[in-house]
Scaffold this motif. Structure first.
Motif, PDB file in Angstrom:
ATOM      1  N   HIS A 119      -5.283  31.723 -27.940  1.00  0.00           N
ATOM      2  CA  HIS A 119      -6.378  31.777 -27.257  1.00  0.00           C
ATOM      3  C   HIS A 119      -6.197  32.535 -26.828  1.00  0.00           C
ATOM      4  O   HIS A 119      -6.093  33.207 -26.144  1.00  0.00           O
ATOM      5  N   GLY A 120      -7.877  32.237 -26.474  1.00  0.00           N
ATOM      6  CA  GLY A 120      -8.847  33.142 -26.066  1.00  0.00           C
ATOM      7  C   GLY A 120      -8.077  34.931 -26.163  1.00  0.00           C
ATOM      8  O   GLY A 120      -7.939  35.696 -25.299  1.00  0.00           O
ATOM      9  N   GLY A 121      -8.062  34.391 -27.315  1.00  0.00           N
ATOM     10  CA  GLY A 121      -7.538  36.156 -27.551  1.00  0.00           C
ATOM     11  C   GLY A 121      -6.408  36.671 -27.612  1.00  0.00           C
ATOM     12  O   GLY A 121      -5.822  37.885 -27.925  1.00  0.00           O
ATOM     13  N   ARG A 122      -5.389  35.935 -26.884  1.00  0.00           N
ATOM     14  CA  ARG A 122      -3.948  35.894 -26.746  1.00  0.00           C
ATOM     15  C   ARG A 122      -3.044  35.482 -27.512  1.00  0.00           C
ATOM     16  O   ARG A 122      -3.228  33.843 -28.001  1.00  0.00           O
ATOM     17  N   PRO A 123      -2.045  35.413 -27.459  1.00  0.00           N
ATOM     18  CA  PRO A 123      -0.786  34.310 -27.917  1.00  0.00           C
ATOM     19  C   PRO A 123      -0.933  32.965 -26.680  1.00  0.00           C
ATOM     20  O   PRO A 123      -1.267  33.394 -25.675  1.00  0.00           O
TER      21      PRO A 123
END
Length: 109
Positions: free
Chosen positions: A20-24
Motif C-alpha cells: 500500500h502506497g509503495g511499502r509493505p
C-alpha cells in the motif's frame, strides 16, 4: 496513555507481499495506527498458512514462498478501533480482519 479494562483487539491477516502506497501493507497499517494515536500495534510473521484462495504459503526450503502470512494486532478502546476500520478498509484489497473483546491487565508508557 492509560488503557485498562475492557478493550478491543483488531487482528489483520495479510500477505507479506501485499503493498500500500509503495511499502509493505503491514508497515503502512502500523504507521497509520501510530499516526492516529492508537495504543499499540505488533506485526507477526507466520511460517505457514492459507487464506481465501486456499493456496498454501510456507517457509519450507523446498517450497519457498515470497508471500508468507502476516498478522497485525492492534489493541485500543472500542471507539478508537472502530474509527480506524474505514481507514483500514481503504488500505486493503484482500485479507481477513477480525475484532474481539479483550481485557487489558497492564499497559503503561
Amino acid at each position: 496513555m492509560k488503557l485498562e479494562g475492557e478493550a478491543k483487539l483488531l487482528r489483520i491477516f495479510v500477505g507479506e507481499s501485499d503493498r500500500h502506497g509503495g511499502r509493505p501493507l503491514y508497515e503502512a497499517i502500523v504507521l497509520e495506527a501510530k499516526r492516529q494515536g492508537l495504543a499499540g500495534a505488533t506485526v507477526f510473521k507466520g511460517f505457514m498458512g492459507f487464506g481465501a484462495h486456499s493456496r498454501i504459503h510456507t517457509a519450507k526450503v523446498l517450497q519457498l514462498s515470497e508471500d508468507l502470512p502476516v498478522m497485525v494486532e492492534i489493541v485500543d478502546e472500542e471507539e478508537r478501533i472502530r474509527d480506524f476500520l474505514p481507514v483500514l478498509e481503504g488500505m486493503m484489497r484482500e485479507g481477513l480482519v477480525t475484532l474481539e473483546r479483550v481485557e487489558v491487565i497492564r499497559y503503561r508508557s
